[in-house]
Design a protein around this motif. Structure first.
Motif, mmCIF file in Angstrom:
data_model
loop_
_atom_site.group_PDB
_atom_site.id
_atom_site.type_symbol
_atom_site.label_atom_id
_atom_site.label_comp_id
_atom_site.label_asym_id
_atom_site.label_seq_id
_atom_site.Cartn_x
_atom_site.Cartn_y
_atom_site.Cartn_z
ATOM 1 N N LYS A 28 0.866 -1.172 0.000
ATOM 2 C CA LYS A 28 0.000 0.000 0.000
ATOM 3 C C LYS A 28 0.904 1.223 0.000
ATOM 4 C CE LYS A 28 -2.857 2.208 3.346
ATOM 5 N NZ LYS A 28 -3.678 2.061 4.547
ATOM 6 N N GLY A 30 3.347 1.984 -1.731
ATOM 7 C CA GLY A 30 4.752 1.677 -1.918
ATOM 8 C C GLY A 30 5.413 0.830 -0.832
ATOM 9 N N GLN A 31 4.704 0.534 0.261
ATOM 10 C CA GLN A 31 5.315 -0.238 1.338
ATOM 11 C C GLN A 31 4.503 -1.493 1.613
ATOM 12 O OE1 GLN A 31 8.255 0.883 2.937
ATOM 13 N NE2 GLN A 31 8.207 2.427 1.324
ATOM 14 N N ASN A 33 3.112 -4.224 4.209
ATOM 15 C CA ASN A 33 2.771 -4.524 5.591
ATOM 16 C C ASN A 33 1.688 -5.594 5.586
ATOM 17 O OD1 ASN A 33 4.045 -2.388 7.556
ATOM 18 N ND2 ASN A 33 3.411 -1.215 5.765
ATOM 19 N N ASP A 46 6.690 -12.033 -2.486
ATOM 20 C CA ASP A 46 8.128 -12.043 -2.749
ATOM 21 C C ASP A 46 8.918 -11.216 -1.751
ATOM 22 O OD1 ASP A 46 6.684 -9.829 -3.861
ATOM 23 O OD2 ASP A 46 8.527 -9.224 -4.893
ATOM 24 N N LEU A 48 10.517 -10.181 1.642
ATOM 25 C CA LEU A 48 10.896 -10.909 2.858
ATOM 26 C C LEU A 48 10.390 -10.225 4.110
ATOM 27 C CD1 LEU A 48 14.634 -11.989 2.472
ATOM 28 C CD2 LEU A 48 12.613 -13.351 2.055
ATOM 29 N N VAL A 51 7.365 -4.039 6.611
ATOM 30 C CA VAL A 51 7.902 -2.992 7.489
ATOM 31 C C VAL A 51 7.534 -3.313 8.936
ATOM 32 C CG1 VAL A 51 8.013 -0.542 8.024
ATOM 33 C CG2 VAL A 51 7.733 -1.275 5.648
ATOM 34 N N ASN A 131 13.269 -17.800 -0.424
ATOM 35 C CA ASN A 131 14.130 -18.221 -1.535
ATOM 36 C C ASN A 131 15.388 -17.373 -1.660
ATOM 37 O OD1 ASN A 131 12.354 -20.186 -2.126
ATOM 38 N ND2 ASN A 131 11.652 -19.340 -4.064
ATOM 39 N N GLU A 132 15.235 -16.084 -1.435
ATOM 40 C CA GLU A 132 16.380 -15.191 -1.576
ATOM 41 C C GLU A 132 16.566 -14.345 -0.327
ATOM 42 O OE1 GLU A 132 15.810 -12.861 -5.148
ATOM 43 O OE2 GLU A 132 16.879 -14.361 -6.334
ATOM 44 N N PRO A 133 17.158 -14.919 0.716
ATOM 45 C CA PRO A 133 17.386 -14.146 1.946
ATOM 46 C C PRO A 133 18.193 -12.883 1.651
ATOM 47 C CG PRO A 133 17.877 -16.463 2.305
ATOM 48 C CD PRO A 133 17.643 -16.295 0.830
ATOM 49 N N GLU A 134 17.992 -11.880 2.486
ATOM 50 C CA GLU A 134 18.689 -10.607 2.338
ATOM 51 C C GLU A 134 20.044 -10.674 3.038
ATOM 52 O OE1 GLU A 134 17.720 -7.907 0.783
ATOM 53 O OE2 GLU A 134 15.524 -7.772 0.822
#
Ligand code: SF4
Ligand code: SF4
Ligand code: SF4
Ligand code: SF4
Lengths: 339, 325
Positions: A28, A30-31, A33, A46, A48, A51, A131-134
């Motif tokens: 919502k 751009g973020q 939640n 997608d 992870l 906020v 799948n793609e941890p930060e």
């Protein structure tokens, strides 16, 4: 195990919404939640880290507790009732799933908080593997396996398919209600994916962060360490780290005068604030250094003290990514505990 | 540039001009530098200055210009406006401060890089106007101009408004995009009031009331904020999207009106990506229309249009004639 093509995921959510409300990572303005899903919502499976963490679903940032009204000489009190309907929270990452265990210790095991407990009982946790941890993720430090995220139902994305695995009885019952929207699948694809994720976890830059130096009984060892001053020097005392954290659990209870009634509500509080635990004589922690120390000591020493050595951090990395001055628990652990 | 600055600050420590310096310290990754107070030349070894030193250090001087001895501060061009404004408001004492104005060619927003879908970032190297990004999932590239911080998109220019000495290579450069500063404000003005309300409702309902915007703001320098005073009746940690959030943000915008230098820190730190600078820019635009062009913090001795009285001041009744939307 079952599966559904990701392009049909809205149909799945539609069926879930018929069982009860579904909260999911939704974008919502751009973020992303957790919001209640509806067919116009922009699902972001997608992403992870939302906020605000998924704790918002069980322990919302604000909730009404009671309202008081006076009419003539009568005062009427209307207490809010604990939730009484089933719902699901979808897309929860392994770290956030683990945070619910930590919150349970506070809100159910010690003294029971009826509002929280009711939500926990009525909520089905549907997790999603990472799948793609930060680079900011360090869940492995706390023994969390992002490739097998736990919860009532585990889900996995492999290519264009979502895999669905009910684990607990609650999860199985919930899945049974979905009818035949999901088709049967074997586990081979998911097992392969798990191996890929594990290999990535082994390469994460924060994989060596360790809690070894911390834990129960270490209050005196860390309380007066000179490093606190330097670590907290730039802290602006905002509540960002506490409000994005899935395990921060402090709250305040306040009355709001609407002019017609008094509304008593509960809201998250932050130990970083100057009016936290304000008493008649003032705030027991007078400087930002003391407040800053409180947050990290709570996670690394005090909480383990009271909970059989369990830490109250799950390594989600939100405070790492969001602090305005880039100070965070990883830097604190490394500065105080070596390495 | 980093090494030149480091060497110079060390010299100033060694010849006893300063007793402490405020700058940025290396982080865990290559992008998470923390503002730091250095107490000696040796401390400066971990000093860093690169594309990720966005934080405006001027507000730290409120707490750091009182102790004995001179404090050195490193200020980028935009930070000097905030510094001047703090001087104007007598919140800091220049006598105790030594400023090195340092050059800047725009700061990078790691979140904008992440928003491009680039995950697991491990290193970024600048190659002309391109950034080469190493990630755990392979090498990616993007244009630096596409991932600049919001505040750098409407840079006020590379000139420092105040300094004791300069370490800058582009002092006279004027960014090309500065004219776009009020574009979004114009867009908002051209909306119907319902549309505008919906826009702000949508944005502000994300607010988690963490107060990062207020606490980072150099213009928010009250010793005790009314929103922290439980006796005020408006204190609240609750984010009630019905009314509370709008009140907090509108009161804050009014309170910094005419004093906000548009340093962009509020928008930078907001964890929910709320474009708070648009509220402030609306005030700046209106002030420009009603009182003539004014830039807070341009010098330390100017009088703010809202705190000054002149006979030419617009009367409230004339405001509508001036067509402020
Ligand atoms: S302390 Fe930081 S990393 Fe740990 S759970 Fe909280 S937000 Fe996540
Ligand atoms: S901390 Fe672990 S579980 Fe959480 S998002 Fe990162 S990889 Fe997934
Ligand atoms: S550590 Fe960072 S996020 Fe937490 S209060 Fe301090 S400045 Fe805010
Ligand atoms: S920084 Fe953002 S989320 Fe925090 S109080 Fe300000 S507007 Fe709200």
């Amino acid at each position: 195990m079952q599966k559904i093509k990701l392009e049909n995921i809205n149909e799945l959510l539609q069926s879930m919404a018929q069982i009860g409300k579904v909260y999911a990572p939704i974008e919502k303005a751009g973020q992303v939640n957790y919001y209640e899903w509806n067919k116009d919502a922009k699902l972001r499976l997608d992403v992870l880290n939302t906020v605000k963490s998924a704790k918002d679903v069980f322990f919302p940032q604000t909730e009404d507790l009671a309202s008081f009204k006076t009419e003539g000489k009568e005062i009427s009190i209307q207490a809010e009732k604990p939730l009484d309907e089933d719902f699901a929270v979808f897309g929860v990452r392994a770290c956030d799933v683990k945070s619910f265990d930590i919150l349970d210790k506070v809100f159910i095991e010690e003294n029971t908080d009826e509002f929280y407990k009711a939500r926990r009982e009525h909520g089905v946790v549907i997790s999603h593997a990472c799948n793609e941890p930060e680079e900011t993720c360090f869940c492995t430090t706390f023994g969390i396996d992002a490739s097998a995220p736990k919860g009532d139902i585990e889900t996995y994305t492999v290519g264009d398919t979502l895999y669905w695995l009910p684990v607990t009885d609650k999860g199985k019952e919930y899945s049974a209600k979905l009818g035949n929207i999901l088709e049967e699948a074997d586990e081979s694809q998911v097992n392969k994916q798990k191996e890929t994720i594990k290999a990535i976890m082994d390469k994460l830059p924060l994989k060596d962060v360790t809690t070894q130096a911390f834990g129960a009984g270490k209050t005196m060892e860390y309380f007066d360490r000179p490093e606190w001053k330097e670590l907290s020097e730039a802290c602006i005392g905002c509540g960002t780290c506490t409000y994005v954290c899935p395990t921060c659990q402090c709250y305040d209870i306040r009355d709001y005068d609407t002019g017609k009634s008094i509304e008593r509500f509960r809201c998250w509080d932050s130990c970083m604030y100057s009016d936290f635990t304000m008493m008649a004589h003032g705030n027991p922690r007078k400087t930002q250094t003391e407040r800053f120390r409180q947050r990290f000591m709570h996670k690394l020493v005090y909480f383990p003290d009271n909970n059989n050595g369990e830490f109250s951090c799950v390594g989600c990395g939100r405070c790492v990514a969001k602090c305005p001055i880039s100070m965070n628990i990883v830097k604190v652990m490394k500065a105080l505990g070596g390495k | 540039m980093q090494e030149v600055i480091k060497k110079r600050v060390k010299e100033l420590f060694d010849n006893n001009t300063i007793v402490r310096a405020i700058g940025w310290e290396n982080g865990e990754f290559f992008y998470d530098h923390t503002p730091a107070v250095f107490d000696s030349a040796a401390d400066m070894d971990v000093f860093v200055y690169d594309n990720f030193c966005a934080s405006n250090l001027s507000k730290y001087l409120i707490n750091h210009c009182a102790p004995e001895g001179k404090t050195l501060v490193l200020l980028k061009p935009c930070d000097t406006y905030s510094f001047n404004q703090l001087l104007t408001e007598h919140r800091i004492n220049k006598d105790n401060i030594y400023i090195i104005g340092i050059g800047c060619d725009g700061m990078v927003d790691i979140d904008k890089i992440r928003a491009l879908g680039i995950k697991g970032i491990t290193k970024i190297t600048q190659n002309g106007d391109e950034l080469v990004i190493d990630t755990m999932y392979g090498e990616k590239k993007c244009k630096k101009a596409d991932v600049l911080l919001e505040k750098c998109l409407s840079c006020k220019g590379k000139k420092h408004m105040i300094y004791d000495e300069l370490i800058s290579e582009n002092e006279d450069e004027m960014p090309q995009d500065a004219s776009k500063r009020f574009d979004l404000v114009n867009e908002l003005e051209n909306m119907t009031s319902e549309e505008r309300f919906a826009f702000w409702q949508n944005e502000l309902s994300k607010c988690i009331r963490c107060n990062a915007c207020r606490n980072i703001c150099p213009a928010c320098s009250c010793r005790k904020c009314v929103f922290d005073n439980s006796a005020s009746g408006v204190a609240s940690k609750a984010n009630a999207d019905s009314f509370e959030e709008k009140m907090f943000h509108i009161i804050r915008a009014f309170h910094v009106a005419g004093r906000c230098t548009d340093c962009g820190e509020c928008t930078r730190v907001c964890p929910q990506g709320i474009p708070l600078h648009l509220l402030n820019r609306k005030f700046i635009k209106d002030i420009n229309t009603l009182y003539g062009e004014y830039q807070a913090g341009e010098t330390a001795d100017q009088r703010g249009p809202l705190t000054d009285y002149t006979q030419q001041d617009v009367e409230p009744t004339f405001i509508s004639d001036k067509e402020v939307k």
